[in-house]
Design a protein around this motif. Structure first.
Motif, PDB file in Angstrom:
ATOM      1  N   SER A 159      -2.801  -5.841  -4.815  1.00 25.97           N
ATOM      2  CA  SER A 159      -3.277  -4.771  -3.943  1.00 25.97           C
ATOM      3  C   SER A 159      -2.611  -4.862  -2.568  1.00 25.97           C
ATOM      4  O   SER A 159      -2.116  -5.919  -2.179  1.00 25.97           O
ATOM      5  CB  SER A 159      -4.807  -4.830  -3.789  1.00 25.97           C
ATOM      6  OG  SER A 159      -5.212  -6.067  -3.261  1.00 25.97           O
ATOM      7  N   PRO A 160      -2.609  -3.754  -1.825  1.00 26.93           N
ATOM      8  CA  PRO A 160      -1.913  -3.717  -0.534  1.00 26.93           C
ATOM      9  C   PRO A 160      -2.640  -4.490   0.561  1.00 26.93           C
ATOM     10  O   PRO A 160      -3.758  -4.150   0.928  1.00 26.93           O
ATOM     11  CB  PRO A 160      -1.838  -2.221  -0.207  1.00 26.93           C
ATOM     12  CG  PRO A 160      -2.944  -1.593  -0.986  1.00 26.93           C
ATOM     13  CD  PRO A 160      -3.129  -2.423  -2.209  1.00 26.93           C
ATOM     14  N   GLN A 199      -2.974   3.038  -4.134  1.00 28.10           N
ATOM     15  CA  GLN A 199      -4.072   2.275  -3.552  1.00 28.10           C
ATOM     16  C   GLN A 199      -4.170   2.472  -2.040  1.00 28.10           C
ATOM     17  O   GLN A 199      -4.929   1.770  -1.371  1.00 28.10           O
ATOM     18  CB  GLN A 199      -3.886   0.785  -3.854  1.00 28.10           C
ATOM     19  CG  GLN A 199      -3.771   0.465  -5.338  1.00 28.10           C
ATOM     20  CD  GLN A 199      -3.629  -1.023  -5.585  1.00 28.10           C
ATOM     21  OE1 GLN A 199      -4.557  -1.810  -5.330  1.00 28.10           O
ATOM     22  NE2 GLN A 199      -2.483  -1.438  -6.076  1.00 28.10           N
ATOM     23  N   LEU A 200      -3.409   3.425  -1.521  1.00 32.25           N
ATOM     24  CA  LEU A 200      -3.397   3.718  -0.088  1.00 32.25           C
ATOM     25  C   LEU A 200      -3.891   5.127   0.169  1.00 32.25           C
ATOM     26  O   LEU A 200      -3.871   5.988  -0.723  1.00 32.25           O
ATOM     27  CB  LEU A 200      -1.972   3.563   0.464  1.00 32.25           C
ATOM     28  CG  LEU A 200      -1.338   2.177   0.361  1.00 32.25           C
ATOM     29  CD1 LEU A 200       0.139   2.256   0.716  1.00 32.25           C
ATOM     30  CD2 LEU A 200      -2.052   1.174   1.261  1.00 32.25           C
ATOM     31  N   THR A 201      -4.313   5.348   1.374  1.00 32.83           N
ATOM     32  CA  THR A 201      -4.730   6.692   1.805  1.00 32.83           C
ATOM     33  C   THR A 201      -3.824   7.136   2.943  1.00 32.83           C
ATOM     34  O   THR A 201      -3.704   6.436   3.956  1.00 32.83           O
ATOM     35  CB  THR A 201      -6.194   6.684   2.298  1.00 32.83           C
ATOM     36  OG1 THR A 201      -7.045   6.274   1.218  1.00 32.83           O
ATOM     37  CG2 THR A 201      -6.603   8.067   2.768  1.00 32.83           C
ATOM     38  N   GLN A 222      -8.817  -0.395  -0.069  1.00 36.93           N
ATOM     39  CA  GLN A 222      -9.613  -1.614  -0.162  1.00 36.93           C
ATOM     40  C   GLN A 222      -9.384  -2.396   1.118  1.00 36.93           C
ATOM     41  O   GLN A 222      -8.260  -2.731   1.457  1.00 36.93           O
ATOM     42  CB  GLN A 222      -9.193  -2.449  -1.367  1.00 36.93           C
ATOM     43  CG  GLN A 222      -9.948  -3.753  -1.501  1.00 36.93           C
ATOM     44  CD  GLN A 222      -9.475  -4.568  -2.694  1.00 36.93           C
ATOM     45  OE1 GLN A 222      -9.016  -4.024  -3.685  1.00 36.93           O
ATOM     46  NE2 GLN A 222      -9.580  -5.886  -2.588  1.00 36.93           N
ATOM     47  N   LYS A 223     -10.467  -2.733   1.812  1.00 30.39           N
ATOM     48  CA  LYS A 223     -10.327  -3.336   3.136  1.00 30.39           C
ATOM     49  C   LYS A 223     -10.057  -4.830   3.106  1.00 30.39           C
ATOM     50  O   LYS A 223      -9.477  -5.370   4.028  1.00 30.39           O
ATOM     51  CB  LYS A 223     -11.597  -3.076   3.947  1.00 30.39           C
ATOM     52  CG  LYS A 223     -11.790  -1.618   4.304  1.00 30.39           C
ATOM     53  CD  LYS A 223     -10.671  -1.102   5.174  1.00 30.39           C
ATOM     54  CE  LYS A 223     -10.888   0.326   5.599  1.00 30.39           C
ATOM     55  NZ  LYS A 223      -9.770   0.844   6.393  1.00 30.39           N
ATOM     56  N   HIS A 224     -10.501  -5.534   2.064  1.00 31.82           N
ATOM     57  CA  HIS A 224     -10.339  -6.980   2.078  1.00 31.82           C
ATOM     58  C   HIS A 224     -10.358  -7.492   0.645  1.00 31.82           C
ATOM     59  O   HIS A 224     -10.823  -6.809  -0.262  1.00 31.82           O
ATOM     60  CB  HIS A 224     -11.463  -7.638   2.886  1.00 31.82           C
ATOM     61  CG  HIS A 224     -11.082  -8.955   3.497  1.00 31.82           C
ATOM     62  ND1 HIS A 224     -11.282 -10.143   2.844  1.00 31.82           N
ATOM     63  CD2 HIS A 224     -10.503  -9.259   4.671  1.00 31.82           C
ATOM     64  CE1 HIS A 224     -10.850 -11.135   3.611  1.00 31.82           C
ATOM     65  NE2 HIS A 224     -10.374 -10.628   4.722  1.00 31.82           N
ATOM     66  N   TYR A 225      -9.825  -8.689   0.464  1.00 33.20           N
ATOM     67  CA  TYR A 225      -9.839  -9.294  -0.871  1.00 33.20           C
ATOM     68  C   TYR A 225     -11.258  -9.569  -1.300  1.00 33.20           C
ATOM     69  O   TYR A 225     -12.162  -9.778  -0.485  1.00 33.20           O
ATOM     70  CB  TYR A 225      -9.000 -10.567  -0.912  1.00 33.20           C
ATOM     71  CG  TYR A 225      -9.370 -11.598   0.115  1.00 33.20           C
ATOM     72  CD1 TYR A 225     -10.445 -12.457  -0.086  1.00 33.20           C
ATOM     73  CD2 TYR A 225      -8.646 -11.731   1.298  1.00 33.20           C
ATOM     74  CE1 TYR A 225     -10.778 -13.410   0.856  1.00 33.20           C
ATOM     75  CE2 TYR A 225      -8.973 -12.680   2.248  1.00 33.20           C
ATOM     76  CZ  TYR A 225     -10.039 -13.519   2.015  1.00 33.20           C
ATOM     77  OH  TYR A 225     -10.368 -14.451   2.941  1.00 33.20           O
TER      78      TYR A 225
END
Length: 226
Positions: A159-160, A199-201, A222-225
């Motif tokens: 994920s980014p 996975q980005l906006t 997604q803000k964090h792992y």
């Protein structure tokens, strides 16, 4: 014939007990490399040497509380939520005796470490650029660093920027640069874009072009792992 009443009761004190420690690999990206935070030991044992921030578990203390205590007292870091990484149980890992280490890991933007790094007793070390320093860390900490690097590379492959090392918004080029530093290898531009872009906006904005031509700006979904 012996009955249950004839068998001596077993107490927890009848079993050998190791000491339990917590050690945390705080990872960040700085100066173009993946780095780990080290603290200079003030204790008599291995005095003056660099090591991961850690401590022994106190009586009736939770592991998570011991981790936060060690980061606060040893590294001047607070407000974090490190995750449990692995239990290191080699009986010979610590030259002080039988010590289990419940290792933890956290990914922290370097700007959030600026105050901590003002101390002479705290520094960053490149996990690939300073191999001798990492290898010579006491208490098996080199193995913990290696496991933490393995973990961060795995989560960044999925994920980014899950550790939020980049300030939003960012360009795909900036995102790929960070992922390449974490991976320790070059990444194919088109393959990276196709995997990460869903996975980005998009922000609907463009970069100002001061570092290359204007590019679309993005935010993480997604803000964090996890």
């Amino acid at each position: 014939m012996k009955t249950s009443k004839d068998v001596p009761a077993t107490s927890l004190l009848d079993y050998p007990r190791p000491s339990v420690a917590v050690d945390t690999a705080v990872l960040t990206v700085a100066h173009g490399s993946l780095q780990v935070l080290l603290v200079r030991r003030g204790e008599e044992h291995h005095h003056g040497e660099w090591a991961l921030p850690g401590t022994f578990l106190r009586e009736r203390e939770r592991l998570a509380d011991a981790v936060l205590r060690s980061l606060r007292e040893k590294a001047g870091i607070s407000g974090r939520v490190p995750r449990q990484l692995h239990v290191f149980d080699d009986p010979e890992r610590d030259d002080r005796g039988w010590v289990l280490s419940v290792a933890h890991v956290d990914v922290v933007p370097v700007v959030a470490l600026e105050d901590a790094l003002k101390s002479d007793g705290i520094r960053l070390a490149s996990v690939s650029g300073e191999p001798q320093l990492i290898t010579e860390l006491p208490y098996g900490h080199a193995e913990i660093v290696a496991k933490a690097v393995e973990w961060i590379r795995a989560v960044y492959a999925e994920s980014p920027d899950p550790g939020a090392l980049l300030v939003e918004p960012f360009t795909l080029k900036e995102l790929r640069d960070v992922h390449e530093i974490v991976a320790g290898a070059s990444l194919m531009r088109d393959t990276f874009r196709r995997f990460m872009e869903p996975q980005l906006t998009g922000t609907g904005q463009m970069s100002d072009g001061t570092r290359g031509r204007p590019s679309r700006l993005w935010r993480r979904q997604q803000k964090h792992y996890s």
